[in-house]
Write a protein that holds these residues in place. Structure first.
Motif, PDB file in Angstrom:
ATOM      1  N   ASP A  55       4.903  -6.665  -9.183  1.00 20.25           N
ATOM      2  CA  ASP A  55       4.952  -8.014  -9.469  1.00 20.25           C
ATOM      3  C   ASP A  55       3.961  -8.476 -10.387  1.00 20.25           C
ATOM      4  N   GLN A  56       2.775  -8.181 -10.172  1.00 21.61           N
ATOM      5  CA  GLN A  56       1.601  -8.673 -11.056  1.00 21.61           C
ATOM      6  C   GLN A  56       1.605 -10.303 -11.264  1.00 21.61           C
ATOM      7  N   ILE A  98       4.992  -3.293  -3.875  1.00 21.39           N
ATOM      8  CA  ILE A  98       5.307  -4.957  -3.872  1.00 21.39           C
ATOM      9  C   ILE A  98       6.334  -5.124  -5.223  1.00 21.39           C
ATOM     10  N   PRO A  99       7.566  -5.314  -4.783  1.00 18.09           N
ATOM     11  CA  PRO A  99       8.527  -5.243  -5.836  1.00 18.09           C
ATOM     12  C   PRO A  99       8.424  -6.269  -6.746  1.00 18.09           C
ATOM     13  N   LYS A 100       9.020  -6.294  -8.042  1.00 18.34           N
ATOM     14  CA  LYS A 100       9.194  -7.351  -9.008  1.00 18.34           C
ATOM     15  C   LYS A 100       9.916  -8.496  -8.526  1.00 18.34           C
ATOM     16  N   GLY A 101       9.516  -9.750  -8.589  1.00 23.34           N
ATOM     17  CA  GLY A 101      10.303 -10.764  -8.158  1.00 23.34           C
ATOM     18  C   GLY A 101       9.865 -11.281  -6.498  1.00 23.34           C
ATOM     19  N   SER A 113      10.241  -9.059   0.610  1.00 24.65           N
ATOM     20  CA  SER A 113       9.906  -7.814   1.439  1.00 24.65           C
ATOM     21  C   SER A 113       9.019  -6.917   0.783  1.00 24.65           C
ATOM     22  N   LEU A 114       8.497  -6.225   1.415  1.00 25.60           N
ATOM     23  CA  LEU A 114       7.489  -4.921   0.903  1.00 25.60           C
ATOM     24  C   LEU A 114       8.239  -3.470   1.199  1.00 25.60           C
ATOM     25  N   GLU A 115       8.305  -2.716   0.271  1.00 26.66           N
ATOM     26  CA  GLU A 115       8.628  -1.331   0.426  1.00 26.66           C
ATOM     27  C   GLU A 115       7.562  -0.612   0.854  1.00 26.66           C
ATOM     28  N   VAL A 116       7.734  -0.101   2.081  1.00 32.52           N
ATOM     29  CA  VAL A 116       6.849   1.161   2.861  1.00 32.52           C
ATOM     30  C   VAL A 116       7.323   2.425   2.357  1.00 32.52           C
ATOM     31  N   VAL A 117       6.575   3.269   2.055  1.00 36.77           N
ATOM     32  CA  VAL A 117       7.009   4.657   1.605  1.00 36.77           C
ATOM     33  C   VAL A 117       6.106   5.675   2.128  1.00 36.77           C
TER      34      VAL A 117
END
Length: 393
Positions: A55-56, A98-101, A113-117
């Motif tokens: 996202d930055q 942390i996804p874009k948007g 939401s966050l993506e846990v990998v």
């Protein structure tokens, strides 16, 4: 009610099957309770994580700063697959994307939401998600003090103050407050997955024993000679099947409640949703079992099938092990069974620090899918039974 009485007479002759699964269920619950029962406020140690901030934005960068304060952040730029490999090689606990948007969703009023990998341990996922949720909650407090959306200066101030608050108090607790998931609620909801395994196993065992006995040609001829119509026979058979499984579900639930001492939890929304989902799973699992019984309809092959099938469904759905350990393809395939959907809804609630609209939506989705599965398996059972018991030419 001859068929109804005959059904329960056959079941009563096989009490040993119930005690076998009942003892297994109690053993799993006692083991889980010993491991998970903690004080009402649960603290976790730091997580070792790799973060990919796609996202930055100031909001996402502030969250990264929070993780640097509270956890061990490894400064590496990794792909999603490299995160998975690194976690499985124990180089770190998990990867976090942390996804874009992310920031746009937050300021629109949604819950980003966050993506846990590559997560190997569920407690680490709970920790990082709890920290993110509490970080965003604090930002919302500052946002609520302004009539207009936060401008750049206001956002910068809110983030700096939030990090100061986070630096002075632990983030990532499971708190015992109204609407939150405290340790006692988590300890109660976790073993509901064991109920899923017990219900499916007992349904296949008891219904298989009783139905295959009643549907024998010799028994069916005696039933027809007594004046029982086919519709009445089928109706009493299905009624007895669903009533039996409802009784067994209630026995397991009462046992779990006594062990956990959790009657006071029944007033909490997450527990009520979990119990409703578990009950619907029982109905759907009963339909699935009836379908399997008429699909095979051979005692020898069915006995082997029920053992392998129940274990496969349990492991693939995440009953016995964390779903992150299950091969993604096998886990996806298990979605054709109701256990997958019940475990998914319960896990979504357990892994969140706050029971809110997202968790309610997860339960609603899972319950709807299980109801549709129940109807589908029930119709398939009727078709299969008609085919299996058709007069031979």
């Amino acid at each position: 009610m001859k068929i109804f009485k005959l059904f329960f007479k056959i079941v009563s002759r096989n009490k040993g099957v119930f005690f076998l699964y009942f003892v297994l269920f109690l053993s799993l619950v006692f083991l889980t309770t010993k491991v998970t029962k903690q004080d009402k406020v649960v603290e976790y140690t730091q997580a070792k994580i790799v973060i990919d901030d796609q996202d930055q934005t100031p909001l996402s960068k502030g969250l990264v700063d929070l993780y640097r304060m509270k956890d061990t952040v490894i400064d590496k730029t990794l792909t999603r697959q490299e995160m998975v490999d690194g976690a499985y090689n124990y180089e770190f606990d998990l990867g976090l994307i942390i996804p874009k948007g992310f920031s746009d969703r937050f300021y629109k009023g949604d819950q980003p939401s966050l993506e846990v990998v590559g997560n190997l341990y569920e407690k680490n996922q709970v920790l990082v998600q709890a920290q993110a949720e509490q970080y965003l909650s604090l930002i919302r407090v500052f946002q609520a003090t302004q009539k207009d959306p936060l401008d750049a200066d206001g956002e910068d101030y809110a983030i700096r103050q939030t990090l100061k608050i986070a630096d002075s108090k632990p983030l990532g607790k499971i708190l015992d407050e109204e609407g939150r998931n405290d340790a006692k609620a988590v300890a109660f909801m976790g073993p509901l997955g064991f109920m899923d395994y017990g219900i499916l196993s007992m349904a296949l065992s008891f219904l298989g024993i009783a139905i295959m006995e009643i549907e024998k040609d010799t028994v069916r001829r005696r039933i027809q000679m007594s004046g029982y119509s086919e519709v009445r026979t089928l109706g009493e058979l299905l009624l007895a099947s669903f009533l039996l499984m409802s009784i067994l579900w209630l026995i397991l639930l009462v046992s779990l409640t006594v062990i956990e001492g959790s009657v006071d939890l029944y007033g909490r929304p997450q527990i009520r949703w979990a119990l409703l989902s578990s009950f619907v799973h029982m109905l759907s699992a009963t339909s699935l079992s009836l379908f399997c019984i008429y699909l095979l309809f051979q005692k020898r092959s069915f006995k082997f099938f029920q053992t392998i099938f129940t274990l496969l469904v349990a492991f693939a759905s995440g009953v016995f092990i964390d779903r992150s350990f299950v091969d993604t393809r096998l886990h996806a395939m298990s979605s054709i069974f109701p256990t997958y959907w019940n475990i998914e809804a319960i896990s979504d609630s357990v892994q969140s620090t706050r029971f809110g609209p997202d968790q309610v939506a997860s339960f609603e989705r899972s319950i709807l899918v299980m109801v549709l599965m129940m109807a589908a398996y029930f119709v398939l059972t009727l078709i299969l039974r008609r085919y299996r018991l058709r007069p031979q030419k």
